[in-house]
Design a protein around this motif. Structure first.
Motif, PDB file in Angstrom:
ATOM      1  N   GLY A 186       0.809  -1.213   0.000  1.00  0.00           N
ATOM      2  CA  GLY A 186       0.000   0.000   0.000  1.00  0.00           C
ATOM      3  C   GLY A 186       0.842   1.264   0.000  1.00  0.00           C
ATOM      4  N   LEU A 187       1.928   1.252   0.769  1.00  0.00           N
ATOM      5  CA  LEU A 187       2.820   2.422   0.792  1.00  0.00           C
ATOM      6  C   LEU A 187       3.527   2.598  -0.547  1.00  0.00           C
ATOM      7  CD1 LEU A 187       4.339   2.031   4.371  1.00  0.00           C
ATOM      8  CD2 LEU A 187       2.587   3.660   3.606  1.00  0.00           C
ATOM      9  N   ILE A 188       3.849   1.493  -1.215  1.00  0.00           N
ATOM     10  CA  ILE A 188       4.447   1.569  -2.551  1.00  0.00           C
ATOM     11  C   ILE A 188       3.457   2.190  -3.526  1.00  0.00           C
ATOM     12  CG2 ILE A 188       5.253   0.192  -4.518  1.00  0.00           C
ATOM     13  CD1 ILE A 188       6.443  -1.772  -2.451  1.00  0.00           C
ATOM     14  N   TYR A 189       2.195   1.749  -3.458  1.00  0.00           N
ATOM     15  CA  TYR A 189       1.169   2.306  -4.352  1.00  0.00           C
ATOM     16  C   TYR A 189       0.945   3.793  -4.083  1.00  0.00           C
ATOM     17  CZ  TYR A 189       0.062  -2.626  -5.220  1.00  0.00           C
ATOM     18  OH  TYR A 189       0.122  -3.947  -5.550  1.00  0.00           O
ATOM     19  N   LEU A 190       0.956   4.173  -2.819  1.00  0.00           N
ATOM     20  CA  LEU A 190       0.766   5.583  -2.490  1.00  0.00           C
ATOM     21  C   LEU A 190       1.940   6.429  -2.971  1.00  0.00           C
ATOM     22  CD1 LEU A 190      -0.778   5.309   1.089  1.00  0.00           C
ATOM     23  CD2 LEU A 190      -1.946   5.919  -1.036  1.00  0.00           C
ATOM     24  N   ASN A 191       3.138   5.863  -2.942  1.00  0.00           N
ATOM     25  CA  ASN A 191       4.299   6.576  -3.473  1.00  0.00           C
ATOM     26  C   ASN A 191       4.193   6.726  -4.992  1.00  0.00           C
ATOM     27  OD1 ASN A 191       7.020   7.752  -3.200  1.00  0.00           O
ATOM     28  ND2 ASN A 191       7.662   5.945  -4.349  1.00  0.00           N
ATOM     29  N   GLN A 192       3.678   5.695  -5.666  1.00  0.00           N
ATOM     30  CA  GLN A 192       3.443   5.792  -7.104  1.00  0.00           C
ATOM     31  C   GLN A 192       2.410   6.879  -7.393  1.00  0.00           C
ATOM     32  OE1 GLN A 192       2.306   1.859  -8.314  1.00  0.00           O
ATOM     33  NE2 GLN A 192       4.316   0.980  -7.899  1.00  0.00           N
ATOM     34  N   PHE A 193       1.377   6.938  -6.568  1.00  0.00           N
ATOM     35  CA  PHE A 193       0.358   7.976  -6.722  1.00  0.00           C
ATOM     36  C   PHE A 193       0.976   9.359  -6.579  1.00  0.00           C
ATOM     37  CE2 PHE A 193      -2.776  10.698  -4.433  1.00  0.00           C
ATOM     38  CZ  PHE A 193      -3.615  10.941  -5.506  1.00  0.00           C
TER      39      PHE A 193
END
Length: 213
Positions: A186-193
């Motif tokens: 989830g933190l990886i996805y939020l960083n991508q966002f």
């Protein structure tokens, strides 16, 4: 698959993705989706062994549709949405049922739901700019896999004797590891966002014609 989205929605795709709807992986995902209310009812009514069997089958189908999609080039846009949606709905219904039966604490439900809310809140922005979602990260798949197999084991934990004890220990180990990986992804996805937002702001700031709402 790439661990970060291409900031340009018009850029090359990481892998061929078709517009087909009727594919074997999509049918498997649809069947898994139809089993969601079944497992929910079984858990709430206390049919824990039957729920265990359904959950094991759902976990196996999740692995199977991915293998078929890659092996026979049946990756589709619908599949990219349907497969994770079925997984998340299965996990949500299962954890609520397990918490209702007091097999797991409600804080575990809150930890998983909070991750979904955090990532899901970014999806409308992404989709308005031409993205279908986040590329699947290995941490996310591993976390989902761990959770899908933790909950059947926790269902068996009510059995007296060595089987129940082993199921309880193994199930909780998998559940905690799954939540950790779930949040790591989830933190990886939020960083991508964050990267996508920054890229679009820079493009608009330099007079670019990026996709806008």
């Amino acid at each position: 698959m790439s661990s970060s989205p291409d900031p340009d929605p018009d850029g090359p795709a990481a892998e061929p993705v078709s517009d087909r709807v009727l594919t074997v992986p999509n049918v498997i995902s649809l069947i898994r989706l139809l089993l969601v209310p079944v497992v929910g009812v079984l858990i709430v009514q206390g049919h824990l062994v039957a729920a265990f069997v359904v959950l094991i089958g759902a976990g196996a189908s999740d692995w199977l549709d991915g293998v078929i999609a890659r092996r026979f080039n049946q990756t589709s846009k619908l599949g990219r949405l349907l497969d994770p949606f079925a997984d998340r709905l299965f996990i949500f219904v299962t954890i609520v049922g397990l918490a209702y039966q007091e097999i797991i604490p409600w804080w575990l439900v809150a930890a998983i739901v909070a991750r979904e809310v955090a990532v899901g809140a970014s999806l409308p922005y992404m989709m308005r700019r031409g993205y279908t979602g986040f590329p699947v990260h290995v941490a996310g798949k591993a976390g989902t896999f761990a959770l899908m197999y933790a909950f059947p084991l926790l269902l068996l934990a009510h059995i007296d004797g060595a089987v129940g004890t082993i199921a309880w220990i193994t199930g909780w180990a998998a559940a905690l590891w799954g939540v950790y990986l779930y949040w790591a992804a989830g933190l990886i996805y939020l960083n991508q966002f964050r990267q996508v937002v920054a890229w679009h702001r820079r493009r608009l700031g330099t007079g670019g014609t990026g996709s806008t709402a």
